[in-house]
Design a protein around this motif. Sequence first.
Motif, PDB file in Angstrom:
ATOM      1  N   SER A   9       0.835  -1.195   0.000  1.00 27.33           N
ATOM      2  CA  SER A   9       0.000   0.000   0.000  1.00 27.33           C
ATOM      3  C   SER A   9       0.872   1.248   0.000  1.00 27.33           C
ATOM      4  CB  SER A   9      -0.922   0.006   1.218  1.00 27.33           C
ATOM      5  OG  SER A   9      -0.156  -0.042   2.421  1.00 27.33           O
ATOM      6  N   ARG A  10       2.061   1.076   0.561  1.00 28.84           N
ATOM      7  CA  ARG A  10       2.966   2.216   0.622  1.00 28.84           C
ATOM      8  C   ARG A  10       4.394   1.702   0.601  1.00 28.84           C
ATOM      9  NH1 ARG A  10       4.282   5.860   5.888  1.00 28.84           N
ATOM     10  NH2 ARG A  10       5.488   7.462   4.838  1.00 28.84           N
ATOM     11  N   SER A  43      -6.722  14.432 -12.508  1.00 29.87           N
ATOM     12  CA  SER A  43      -7.235  13.205 -13.088  1.00 29.87           C
ATOM     13  C   SER A  43      -6.197  12.108 -13.010  1.00 29.87           C
ATOM     14  CB  SER A  43      -7.611  13.452 -14.546  1.00 29.87           C
ATOM     15  OG  SER A  43      -8.534  14.510 -14.644  1.00 29.87           O
ATOM     16  N   PHE A  91       1.280   8.353  -6.592  1.00 30.89           N
ATOM     17  CA  PHE A  91       0.292   7.361  -6.186  1.00 30.89           C
ATOM     18  C   PHE A  91      -0.048   6.557  -7.430  1.00 30.89           C
ATOM     19  CE2 PHE A  91      -2.322   5.728  -3.051  1.00 30.89           C
ATOM     20  CZ  PHE A  91      -3.647   5.641  -3.427  1.00 30.89           C
ATOM     21  N   PRO A 110      -6.863  -0.061  -4.604  1.00 32.62           N
ATOM     22  CA  PRO A 110      -6.781   1.020  -3.629  1.00 32.62           C
ATOM     23  C   PRO A 110      -5.561   1.914  -3.783  1.00 32.62           C
ATOM     24  CG  PRO A 110      -6.102  -1.018  -2.622  1.00 32.62           C
ATOM     25  CD  PRO A 110      -6.541  -1.362  -4.017  1.00 32.62           C
TER      26      PRO A 110
ATOM     27  N   LEU B  34     -13.731  12.113  -3.396  1.00 32.60           N
ATOM     28  CA  LEU B  34     -13.383  12.544  -4.747  1.00 32.60           C
ATOM     29  C   LEU B  34     -14.423  12.029  -5.736  1.00 32.60           C
ATOM     30  CD1 LEU B  34      -9.755  11.307  -4.280  1.00 32.60           C
ATOM     31  CD2 LEU B  34     -10.320  13.694  -4.490  1.00 32.60           C
ATOM     32  N   TYR B  36     -15.016  11.457  -9.922  1.00 35.13           N
ATOM     33  CA  TYR B  36     -14.359  11.395 -11.227  1.00 35.13           C
ATOM     34  C   TYR B  36     -15.399  11.066 -12.296  1.00 35.13           C
ATOM     35  CZ  TYR B  36      -9.925  10.713  -8.696  1.00 35.13           C
ATOM     36  OH  TYR B  36      -8.830  10.848  -7.872  1.00 35.13           O
ATOM     37  N   PHE B  45     -10.757  14.100 -13.114  1.00 30.01           N
ATOM     38  CA  PHE B  45     -11.113  14.618 -11.807  1.00 30.01           C
ATOM     39  C   PHE B  45     -12.238  15.650 -11.921  1.00 30.01           C
ATOM     40  CE2 PHE B  45     -10.415  16.019  -7.533  1.00 30.01           C
ATOM     41  CZ  PHE B  45     -10.531  17.390  -7.543  1.00 30.01           C
ATOM     42  N   MET B  48     -13.147  17.544  -5.304  1.00 28.03           N
ATOM     43  CA  MET B  48     -12.676  17.010  -4.036  1.00 28.03           C
ATOM     44  C   MET B  48     -13.461  17.699  -2.936  1.00 28.03           C
ATOM     45  SD  MET B  48      -9.006  17.344  -2.122  1.00 28.03           S
ATOM     46  CE  MET B  48      -8.186  15.898  -2.721  1.00 28.03           C
ATOM     47  N   LEU B  88     -17.394   7.983 -10.960  1.00 30.78           N
ATOM     48  CA  LEU B  88     -16.772   7.256  -9.859  1.00 30.78           C
ATOM     49  C   LEU B  88     -16.639   8.137  -8.630  1.00 30.78           C
ATOM     50  CD1 LEU B  88     -13.878   5.667 -11.909  1.00 30.78           C
ATOM     51  CD2 LEU B  88     -15.701   4.374 -10.818  1.00 30.78           C
ATOM     52  N   TYR B  95      -3.909  10.693   5.975  1.00 26.65           N
ATOM     53  CA  TYR B  95      -2.579  10.141   5.778  1.00 26.65           C
ATOM     54  C   TYR B  95      -1.758  10.532   6.986  1.00 26.65           C
ATOM     55  CZ  TYR B  95       1.987   9.331   3.645  1.00 26.65           C
ATOM     56  OH  TYR B  95       3.255   8.890   3.361  1.00 26.65           O
ATOM     57  N   GLY B  97       1.079   9.355   7.879  1.00 22.00           N
ATOM     58  CA  GLY B  97       2.519   9.275   7.711  1.00 22.00           C
ATOM     59  C   GLY B  97       3.042   7.927   8.158  1.00 22.00           C
ATOM     60  N   SER B 100      -0.966   3.555   6.010  1.00 24.69           N
ATOM     61  CA  SER B 100      -1.025   3.454   4.556  1.00 24.69           C
ATOM     62  C   SER B 100      -1.841   4.600   3.992  1.00 24.69           C
ATOM     63  CB  SER B 100      -1.659   2.123   4.152  1.00 24.69           C
ATOM     64  OG  SER B 100      -3.010   2.105   4.539  1.00 24.69           O
ATOM     65  N   TYR B 101      -1.776   4.763   2.702  1.00 29.57           N
ATOM     66  CA  TYR B 101      -2.532   5.793   2.019  1.00 29.57           C
ATOM     67  C   TYR B 101      -3.184   5.108   0.840  1.00 29.57           C
ATOM     68  CZ  TYR B 101      -3.535   9.861  -0.846  1.00 29.57           C
ATOM     69  OH  TYR B 101      -4.149  10.806  -1.605  1.00 29.57           O
ATOM     70  N   GLN B 102      -4.425   4.781   0.971  1.00 31.80           N
ATOM     71  CA  GLN B 102      -5.089   4.084  -0.117  1.00 31.80           C
ATOM     72  C   GLN B 102      -6.474   4.638  -0.304  1.00 31.80           C
ATOM     73  OE1 GLN B 102      -4.544  -0.207   0.991  1.00 31.80           O
ATOM     74  NE2 GLN B 102      -3.296  -0.222  -0.853  1.00 31.80           N
ATOM     75  N   LEU B 103      -6.861   4.737  -1.572  1.00 26.91           N
ATOM     76  CA  LEU B 103      -8.209   5.162  -1.905  1.00 26.91           C
ATOM     77  C   LEU B 103      -9.145   3.968  -1.877  1.00 26.91           C
ATOM     78  CD1 LEU B 103      -7.650   7.418  -5.052  1.00 26.91           C
ATOM     79  CD2 LEU B 103      -8.082   8.178  -2.715  1.00 26.91           C
ATOM     80  N   PHE B 105     -12.495   3.036  -3.918  1.00 20.13           N
ATOM     81  CA  PHE B 105     -13.393   3.446  -4.998  1.00 20.13           C
ATOM     82  C   PHE B 105     -14.740   2.747  -4.876  1.00 20.13           C
ATOM     83  CE2 PHE B 105     -11.156   5.916  -8.230  1.00 20.13           C
ATOM     84  CZ  PHE B 105      -9.828   5.739  -7.894  1.00 20.13           C
TER      85      PHE B 105
END
Lengths: 117, 115
Positions: A9-10, A43, A91, A110, B34, B36, B45, B48, B88, B95, B97, B100-103, B105
Amino acid sequence: GAVVSQHPSRVICKSGTSVKIECRSLDFQATTMFWYRQFPKQSLMLMATSNEGSKATYEQGVEKDKFLINHASLTLSTLTVTSAHPEDSSFYICSADTGTGKYNEQFFGPGTRLTVL
Amino acid sequence: EDKVVQSPLSLVVHEGDTVTLNCSYEVTNFRSLLWYKQEKKAPTFLFMLTSSGIEKKSGRLSSILDKKELFSILNITATQTGDSAVYLCAVEPSYSGAGSYQLTFGKGTKLSVIP
């Protein structure tokens, strides 16, 4: 159904190293997978289209020798960022479709946050 | 586990109609939502949203977030055939730090606008 995962994930790495990102379709077979970069409030930028068993199709301006894509099975595609540099920090998102190739049947992962020091 | 649910999954309207697309979410440590528009392969995009009750507007499109009820809507007024696309919704966690940083959807809403 239709779950797509990404691993890791990171990731944080040093400049010059290579990083591999995995994209898996967990409960369906994905003939086609897509790799994107996302910039904040912008985008998604399509980098390449990955088809199982064949070479990836890269979008204009994307270096195929730098961003290696392997779609070895119907459930796994990998993106390797070779000799990563700080400008590659981004990302990265993958998506997978069920095989018809239509954009409206894509399922998104994700994302993976890459930081290159 | 974070979850984003969009409804309806698909929608067919006539040109000139107004549509409302829904996005509900469950996420730990919410940061932003977000929207889209996906016409071809790469989603573009739209908005936000980070604060409740503040409408964001761009031409005929507008969106608002309700952080208490955990949902957002995307409105399109006076629809045109060019609005036909998959819309979407994605939720971004904080985040920290260290994490994790995950979207996450949603599955998208397929809008078809017919003349």
